[in-house]
Design a protein around this motif. Structure first.
Motif, short mmCIF file in Angstrom:
data_model
loop_
_atom_site.label_atom_id
_atom_site.label_comp_id
_atom_site.label_asym_id
_atom_site.label_seq_id
_atom_site.Cartn_x
_atom_site.Cartn_y
_atom_site.Cartn_z
N UNK A 157 4.45 -3.81 -6.00
CA UNK A 157 5.73 -3.31 -5.46
C UNK A 157 5.80 -1.78 -5.49
N UNK A 158 6.96 -1.26 -5.14
CA UNK A 158 7.10 0.18 -4.91
C UNK A 158 7.70 0.92 -6.10
N UNK A 159 8.13 0.23 -7.15
CA UNK A 159 8.90 0.96 -8.18
C UNK A 159 8.02 1.73 -9.15
N UNK A 160 6.81 1.21 -9.42
CA UNK A 160 5.82 1.94 -10.24
C UNK A 160 4.50 1.96 -9.47
N UNK A 161 4.39 2.88 -8.52
CA UNK A 161 3.26 2.84 -7.58
C UNK A 161 1.90 3.09 -8.23
N UNK A 162 1.88 3.71 -9.42
CA UNK A 162 0.60 3.97 -10.09
C UNK A 162 0.31 2.91 -11.15
N UNK A 163 1.27 2.69 -12.05
CA UNK A 163 0.99 1.80 -13.18
C UNK A 163 0.74 0.36 -12.74
N UNK A 164 1.53 -0.12 -11.78
CA UNK A 164 1.40 -1.54 -11.43
C UNK A 164 0.11 -1.81 -10.66
N UNK A 165 -0.38 -0.79 -9.95
CA UNK A 165 -1.72 -0.88 -9.36
C UNK A 165 -2.75 -0.77 -10.48
N UNK A 166 -2.52 0.21 -11.37
CA UNK A 166 -3.52 0.56 -12.37
C UNK A 166 -3.81 -0.54 -13.37
N UNK A 167 -2.77 -1.24 -13.82
CA UNK A 167 -3.01 -2.29 -14.82
C UNK A 167 -3.97 -3.33 -14.24
N UNK A 168 -3.77 -3.68 -12.98
CA UNK A 168 -4.62 -4.72 -12.36
C UNK A 168 -6.02 -4.17 -12.12
N UNK A 169 -6.06 -2.94 -11.66
CA UNK A 169 -7.35 -2.30 -11.39
C UNK A 169 -8.17 -2.18 -12.68
N UNK A 170 -7.56 -1.67 -13.73
CA UNK A 170 -8.31 -1.42 -14.98
C UNK A 170 -8.78 -2.73 -15.60
N UNK A 171 -7.89 -3.73 -15.65
CA UNK A 171 -8.29 -4.99 -16.27
C UNK A 171 -9.37 -5.66 -15.43
N UNK A 172 -9.25 -5.60 -14.11
CA UNK A 172 -10.28 -6.19 -13.23
C UNK A 172 -11.63 -5.55 -13.51
N UNK A 173 -11.64 -4.22 -13.48
CA UNK A 173 -12.93 -3.53 -13.60
C UNK A 173 -13.54 -3.73 -14.99
N UNK A 174 -12.69 -3.75 -16.02
CA UNK A 174 -13.21 -3.97 -17.37
C UNK A 174 -13.84 -5.35 -17.49
N UNK A 185 4.51 -1.33 1.08
CA UNK A 185 4.60 -0.56 2.32
C UNK A 185 5.30 0.79 2.11
N UNK A 186 6.28 0.82 1.17
CA UNK A 186 7.04 2.05 0.93
C UNK A 186 6.20 3.09 0.19
N UNK A 187 5.25 2.65 -0.64
CA UNK A 187 4.53 3.59 -1.52
C UNK A 187 3.01 3.37 -1.47
N UNK A 188 2.42 3.56 -0.30
CA UNK A 188 0.98 3.27 -0.19
C UNK A 188 0.07 4.41 -0.64
N UNK A 189 0.61 5.64 -0.63
CA UNK A 189 -0.30 6.79 -0.77
C UNK A 189 -0.79 6.99 -2.20
#
Ligand code: TAP
Length: 488
Positions: A157-174, A185-189
């Protein structure tokens, strides 16, 4: 480093990040606006199904080689990613402010927490171990090994554009998984900027991919895709349920969904501390937080004093364009939608007899005219006939009601389909124990408002979701267990 280093014009101009590079999107171009000014700051291209296929194929091709790397190599990559993100935190924060509206200092805090998540999961990557299960039969041994789930589709979602992406990214990669991220759509960049950092950190091509576009098309394409092994979703309960019901094949799902979080303040509480906590967790990020305090139940003997102090605390907060005033308490709300819902919940409460204590409207002044601003708002004497007490507002609106005994407080707090986070302020130990045991929530914060920390599991009950982020439990979401029964 200046903004251009993190957000080169290219990044704002309709690209996806697939197989290690930014590619021009072929689909319809959709504008992204600064919610504080209405200015169009860039465009995304709605990903076509062919582009989603390309991202999934890249993630699939990268999966085995990435999973086969020694854990220390994956850990080193995550540490480098954390370092790159931290060193560009200000520029990334300014980009986030422009697309999401939160003040730059707050956005920078979020970016730094993402960097912390990278380092936390880097460490965890080196501690992935299995178990040897006692076996009654001589000559047999049972091993339980963990293997990465595979290709992950992350929808955020758009409310935490970095953390909510990051938690999934970091755990996946680990864990050894690869990932395709579909940001809001509101916060893609911010998500594309994170992908740029992954490339700079030397994370191999295809391990991290970002496709942009509408959730109903691009997100759904990831849900439907036969070669995506797991969906990690954060968003509304309605869309989470839709995903659960429409997913056409068996795949792993973790759903971090909505909240409607209560706070209970007893007569033994430190009232000043409770007010401070309520102001912080009620209005931070304009209340656009799944764990925001939406409703507060206060013991009748301290009710009037609490309401008065909470109103004063809300009135003291500053509201401003967070790019112009980086240390503002509240920036613009992310779009007109949560603002309209806030106004509707306020009108509903006032229409049913609630008392306006603070706020109640947009701030006045030319600088607010083109943005989605609303003053922090408190309504008192609320009941469960009002939406503010029974639905997630996701805006800077808090409802307050009195209670007479702990059983009533617990009953009211649990009177919701949600079960994400709850808050208690009390100094009496019996009260603390009774309330923490009685609250049907995944998180209970006592005499503080930090429901989520990096090394403890974070997840909801009931309609707030299934699965966990943060902590070792968050990492387990990205593994399959394999029982190997050995006969010597
Ligand atoms: P949603 O409308 O549910 O959107 C979340 C994501 O799902 C967006 O990327 C959206 O894309 C996408 N999406 C929409 N329809 C989809 C579909 N049919 N298939 C796949 N993906 C689809 O939520 P929101 O309004 O962005 O965020 C607010 C909600 O998130 C609140 O309820 C809040 O409580 C919840 N939230 C929960 C947590 C945790 S940890 N529990 C944390 C933050 C927020 P588009 O942007 O293109 O619509």
């Amino acid at each position: 480093m200046d903004d251009a280093a993190v957000a080169p014009n290219k990044l704002l101009d309709g690209v996806h990040f697939i197989a290690g590079s930014f590619r021009d999107g072929a689909g319809e171009r959709l504008p992204v606006q600064d919610p504080a000014t209405g200015e169009v700051i860039g465009h995304i291209a709605a990903a076509t199904l062919e582009e989603v296929d390309a991202a999934v194929a890249a993630a699939r091709a990268a999966f085995r080689p990435w999973a086969a790397l020694p854990p220390k190599a994956r850990a080193a990559a995550l540490h480098r990613l954390g370092d790159r993100i931290a060193s560009d935190a200000l520029a990334m924060a300014r980009l986030m402010t422009r697309e999401q509206g939160k003040p730059v200092n707050e956005a920078k805090g979020e970016i730094l927490k993402l960097a912390e998540a990278c380092h936390f999961y880097a460490e965890e990557a080196t501690r992935v171990h299995g178990e040897i299960i006692p076996n009654d039969q001589p000559g047999f041994q049972s091993l339980v090994v963990r293997e990465p789930v595979g290709v992950v589709g992350a929808i955020t979602p758009w409310n935490y554009p970095a953390e909510l992406v990051g938690w999934k990214l970091c755990a996946s990669l680990a864990a050894g998984c690869t990932i395709i991220i579909k940001p809001a759509e509101l916060t893609p960049f911010t998500a594309l900027a994170i992908a740029a950092k992954a490339a700079e950190a030397g994370i191999p091509s295809g391990v991290v991919n970002v496709v942009t576009g509408k959730g109903s098309v691009v997100g759904q394409a990831l849900v439907d895709h036969p070669d995506v092994d797991k969906i990690a979703f954060t968003g509304s309960s309605a869309v989470g349920l839709h995903i659960q019901q429409t997913c056409p094949r068996i795949k792993r799902l973790s759903l971090e969904l909505g909240g409607n979080c209560p706070m209970i303040v007893t007569a033994s509480a430190d009232i000043a501390a409770a007010v401070k906590g309520a102001v912080r967790r009620g209005f931070r990020n304009c209340g656009q937080i799944c764990i925001a305090i939406n409703r507060i139940y206060v013991a009748r003997p301290v009710y009037d004093a609490f309401v008065e102090q909470l109103g004063a605390g809300a009135d003291a907060l500053s509201v401003a364009n967070g790019l112009v005033q980086p240390d503002a308490d509240l920036g613009a709300m992310a779009s007109g939608e949560p603002l309209a819902k806030t106004e509707a919940h306020l009108a509903d409460a006032l229409g049913k007899g609630a008392r306006l204590v603070a706020g109640g409207a947009a701030p006045e002044g030319a600088e607010y005219a083109d943005g989605h601003f609303f003053r922090p708002t408190v309504v008192a004497d609320c009941t469960h006939a009002m939406q503010v007490m029974t639905e997630e507002t996701f805006g800077p609106l808090v409802g307050v009601a009195p209670f007479d005994d702990l059983d009533e407080a617990i009953r009211l707090a649990n009177d919701t389909p949600y079960g994400l986070a709850s808050y208690v302020y009390a100094r009496d130990l019996v009260e603390v124990q009774t309330l923490s045991a009685g609250l049907d929530y995944g998180n209970v914060a006592i005499n503080n408002v930090d429901a989520g920390i990096m090394n403890a599991p974070y997840g909801g009950r009931k309609q707030s979701g299934v699965g966990y982020e943060h902590g070792r439990e968050g990492l387990l979401e990205y593994f399959n267990f394999k029982h190997v029964r050995l006969h010597h």
